[in-house]
Enzyme design. Structure first.
Site, PDB file in Angstrom:
ATOM      1  N   ASP A  99      55.751  21.627 -26.121  1.00 27.14           N
ATOM      2  CA  ASP A  99      56.030  20.936 -27.377  1.00 27.14           C
ATOM      3  C   ASP A  99      55.098  21.536 -28.422  1.00 27.14           C
ATOM      4  OD1 ASP A  99      56.880  18.765 -29.161  1.00 27.14           O
ATOM      5  OD2 ASP A  99      57.336  17.703 -27.299  1.00 27.14           O
ATOM      6  N   ASP A 204      58.470  19.904 -32.773  1.00 26.45           N
ATOM      7  CA  ASP A 204      58.475  18.513 -33.205  1.00 26.45           C
ATOM      8  C   ASP A 204      58.805  18.373 -34.698  1.00 26.45           C
ATOM      9  OD1 ASP A 204      57.730  15.735 -32.384  1.00 26.45           O
ATOM     10  OD2 ASP A 204      56.238  15.973 -33.975  1.00 26.45           O
ATOM     11  N   GLU A 259      63.391  19.668 -33.159  1.00 28.10           N
ATOM     12  CA  GLU A 259      63.757  18.259 -33.302  1.00 28.10           C
ATOM     13  C   GLU A 259      64.094  18.004 -34.763  1.00 28.10           C
ATOM     14  OE1 GLU A 259      62.045  13.760 -32.622  1.00 28.10           O
ATOM     15  OE2 GLU A 259      60.841  15.320 -33.573  1.00 28.10           O
ATOM     16  N   HIS A 332      61.476  10.494 -24.636  1.00 31.30           N
ATOM     17  CA  HIS A 332      60.311   9.597 -24.760  1.00 31.30           C
ATOM     18  C   HIS A 332      60.356   8.760 -26.040  1.00 31.30           C
ATOM     19  CE1 HIS A 332      59.626  12.920 -27.349  1.00 31.30           C
ATOM     20  NE2 HIS A 332      58.553  12.353 -27.865  1.00 31.30           N
ATOM     21  N   ASP A 333      61.342   8.989 -26.895  1.00 30.27           N
ATOM     22  CA  ASP A 333      61.417   8.266 -28.168  1.00 30.27           C
ATOM     23  C   ASP A 333      62.462   7.161 -28.196  1.00 30.27           C
ATOM     24  OD1 ASP A 333      59.397   9.696 -29.399  1.00 30.27           O
ATOM     25  OD2 ASP A 333      60.766  11.221 -30.189  1.00 30.27           O
TER      26      ASP A 333
HETATM   27  C1  GLC Z   1      58.688  13.237 -32.845  1.00 34.27           C
HETATM   28  C2  GLC Z   1      58.231  12.930 -31.451  1.00 34.27           C
HETATM   29  C3  GLC Z   1      57.654  11.562 -31.436  1.00 34.27           C
HETATM   30  C4  GLC Z   1      56.483  11.527 -32.379  1.00 34.27           C
HETATM   31  C5  GLC Z   1      56.857  11.999 -33.776  1.00 34.27           C
HETATM   32  C6  GLC Z   1      55.650  12.319 -34.585  1.00 34.27           C
HETATM   33  O1  GLC Z   1      59.714  12.414 -33.262  1.00 34.27           O
HETATM   34  O2  GLC Z   1      59.273  13.097 -30.541  1.00 34.27           O
HETATM   35  O3  GLC Z   1      57.286  11.132 -30.160  1.00 34.27           O
HETATM   36  O4  GLC Z   1      55.965  10.227 -32.451  1.00 34.27           O
HETATM   37  O5  GLC Z   1      57.617  13.181 -33.727  1.00 34.27           O
HETATM   38  O6  GLC Z   1      55.015  13.455 -34.062  1.00 34.27           O
END
Ligand code: GLC
Ligand code: CA
Length: 559
Positions: A99, A204, A259, A332-333
């Protein structure tokens, strides 16, 4: 990058290390635990692993607030054990992705510590510092943007007399990507891991790294994420990504998935379209994860199948022939998918149906730890029992407007902690996750739902996943076939066709506990097809259709 295409024949297992497996008995998942489970991961037939951040971090956002980009969090191990994991994965035919969180760092990162010392510190411009606006005796933030995790997107620093921008939590200051020195740092971090042998990155919130120059106010003012249009999918972000690609990524045989919250399929194509302008291999889309909520998981609404279907179909169709999808239904979100889109009354049936539903679309499937055994949401007694910064902060805000009971229901249904309970390995103490008290509670259902109970049962969800991943990677129609949705108006059935080189795959999924009849298109004779996946015994065909039982799935292959 650089024209490779092996990621099209890839299935990825996603590890959130803290809750995966504890190898040294301190109650926290770690890389020794991962090492001990590499054979298990490979047994799923996946050929890649993505690690959510395992770098040193004060854990304000469990690793998504990084304080050292070139090391491993001591809770999880060290670079030596990471290299063992990397080698072990490679030996088993699995690639490894890290990541990469570069929209922001931790406020405990040495860059930020330097940056807040004085306005002429060389690191000051690594972050987005601005003077406030004087209004009478008060100093207001430089603009009206709202953070995604906690109130205003600006935090005042008394010592400096300036505000810094944080689109997420206060402890996650945004990097100033407009500063070329910051981009050089990012490129060096990429080289560090790629040179070690890592095969690529999940980047991310990468669509947030460009901000409108001048950081203007945003109107109309939204209660959450106000300012979005000034930090999401800006042309600056594309430019920075192009630079990362040209200067680093194209020089390695690597894969990059970004993402991208708040991104439509049309916008995604700006990053993904085949050709010289492509800056990412794939994108983690959000639209299909919003079929039971509004903009953010916490704003709940009843699950709406048509909404989910529209989102999937839109990404399938728009990207067809131009770009490649990332397919996922858990990470995980988000809360666990059976508890959301499936049914806890039919956990195995709906688990299998959901698995086939997303994995047989066109794209690279991602499987999140515990998804393969059907882990479910956990019910927590009170807000204090939660660990996730987003859950806690958003709940506190919601409690200003709504009764506590209602907020707690929203939290229970939507908290990211639902997906962060320890993986349930067996029915023994602490679900086999750790010899000591785990850092976060194990879901009490571990006695029924665990890996050991499913490992040798041919009808288990786990073995369904194993067969499904093998089929997906071995059957060209499941990889390269086109996509055509059937009965888009049905609010109970999701069905689609994939076609490739004379073969057709028909995927039919029921999203209801009622019975419902499915009629196949005339040109497809069901009695001549091979049923490749089902989740019930006795699969009769009546005329050219069948009556579907609760959460039934049937997948037929026509040759
Ligand atoms: C992304 C991650 C998440 C995190 C956010 C801020 O959405 O997947 O877990 O809290 O970014 O880094
Ligand atoms: Ca440990």
């Amino acid at each position: 990058m650089n024209g490779n295409s092996w990621y099209k024949e890839m299935a990825v297992y996603h590890i959130w290390c803290r809750s995966f497996c504890d190898g040294n008995g301190d109650g926290i998942g770690d890389l020794w635990g991962v090492l001990s489970k590499l054979d298990y991961i490979r047994s799923l037939n996946v050929n890649a692993i993505w690690f959510s951040p395992i770098y040193p971090s004060p854990n304000a956002d469990f690793g998504y607030d990084i304080s050292d980009y070139r090391n491993i969090h001591p809770d999880y191990g060290n670079l030596d054990v990471f290299k063992e994991v990397l080698d072990g994965a490679h030996q088993r035919g699995m690639r490894v992705f890290m990541d990469l969180v570069v929209n922001h760092t931790s406020d405990e990162h040495p860059w930020f510590r330097e940056s807040r010392k004085s306005a002429d510190n060389p690191y000051h411009d690594y972050y987005i510092w601005r003077k406030g606006i004087l209004k009478g005796s008060r100093i207001l933030p430089p603009n009206n943007w709202m953070s995604i995790f906690e109130g205003e997107a600006w935090e005042y620093d008394e010592h400096l007399g300036e505000f810094y921008l944080h689109l997420f939590a206060r402890k996650q200051p945004d990097l100033n990507m407009a500063n070329p020195a910051v981009r050089e740092e990012v490129k060096n971090i990429m080289r560090f891991w790629l040179d070690m042998g890592v095969d690529g990155f999940r980047e991310d919130v990468i669509t947030f790294i460009g901000k409108t120059p001048g950081l203007p106010n945003s109107y109309p003012k939204l209660p959450v994420a106000n300012g979005m249009k000034h930090f999401s999918n800006r042309p600056e972000a594309l430019e920075y990504l192009r630079e990362f690609k040209n200067d680093v990524l194209d020089r390695y045989d690597c894969f990059v998935v970004g993402e991208s919250p708040l991104t439509s399929a049309d916008t995604a194509l700006k990053y993904l379209s085949d050709g010289p302008d492509r800056v990412l291999d794939e994108m983690i889309a959000f639209n299909h994860m919003e079929a039971d909520c509004f903009m953010t998981d916490m704003l709940r609404r009843p699950f709406n199948l048509k909404k989910m279907k529209r989102a999937f179909s839109e990404w399938q169709q728009k990207l067809y022939g131009r770009a490649w999808n990332a397919l996922y239904i858990e990470n995980h979100d988000h809360a666990r998918i059976i508890s959301r889109y499936g049914s806890e009354d039919y956990p195995v049936e709906s688990g299998k149906m959901l698995a086939a539903m997303y994995m047989l679309q066109r794209g690279t499937p991602f499987i999140y730890q515990g998804q393969e055994i059907g882990m479910l949401n956990i019910e927590m007694p009170d807000l204090e029992s939660y660990a996730d910064v987003q859950t806690i902060n958003n709940a506190k805000v919601a409690m200003r407007f709504l009764p506590k009971k209602k907020v707690m229901k929203m939290v229970n249904e939507s908290s990211r902690d639902n997906a962060r309970t320890p993986v349930q390995w067996n029915s023994g103490r602490n679900a086999g996750f750790s010899e000591s008290e785990p850092w976060f509670p194990v879901n009490p259902n571990y006695r029924e739902i665990n890996v050991a109970a499913q490992n040798d049962d041919p009808d288990s969800l786990l073995n369904f996943y194993r067969r499904l991943v093998r089929f997906k990677l071995e059957e060209p129609v499941a990889i390269y076939g086109d996509y055509r949705e059937l009965c888009p108006d049905s609010d109970k059935i999701y069905a689609y066709l994939r076609e490739y080189e004379g073969k057709t795959l028909l995927v039919v999924c029921s999203f209801t506990s009622e019975t419902v009849r499915f009629e196949a298109p005339e040109e497809l004779r069901l009695d001549r097809a091979e049923p490749v996946f089902t989740n019930y015994e006795y699969n009769y065909i009546v005329a050219n259709g069948f009556t579907m039982r609760p959460y039934e799935v049937r997948v037929y292959l026509f040759e």
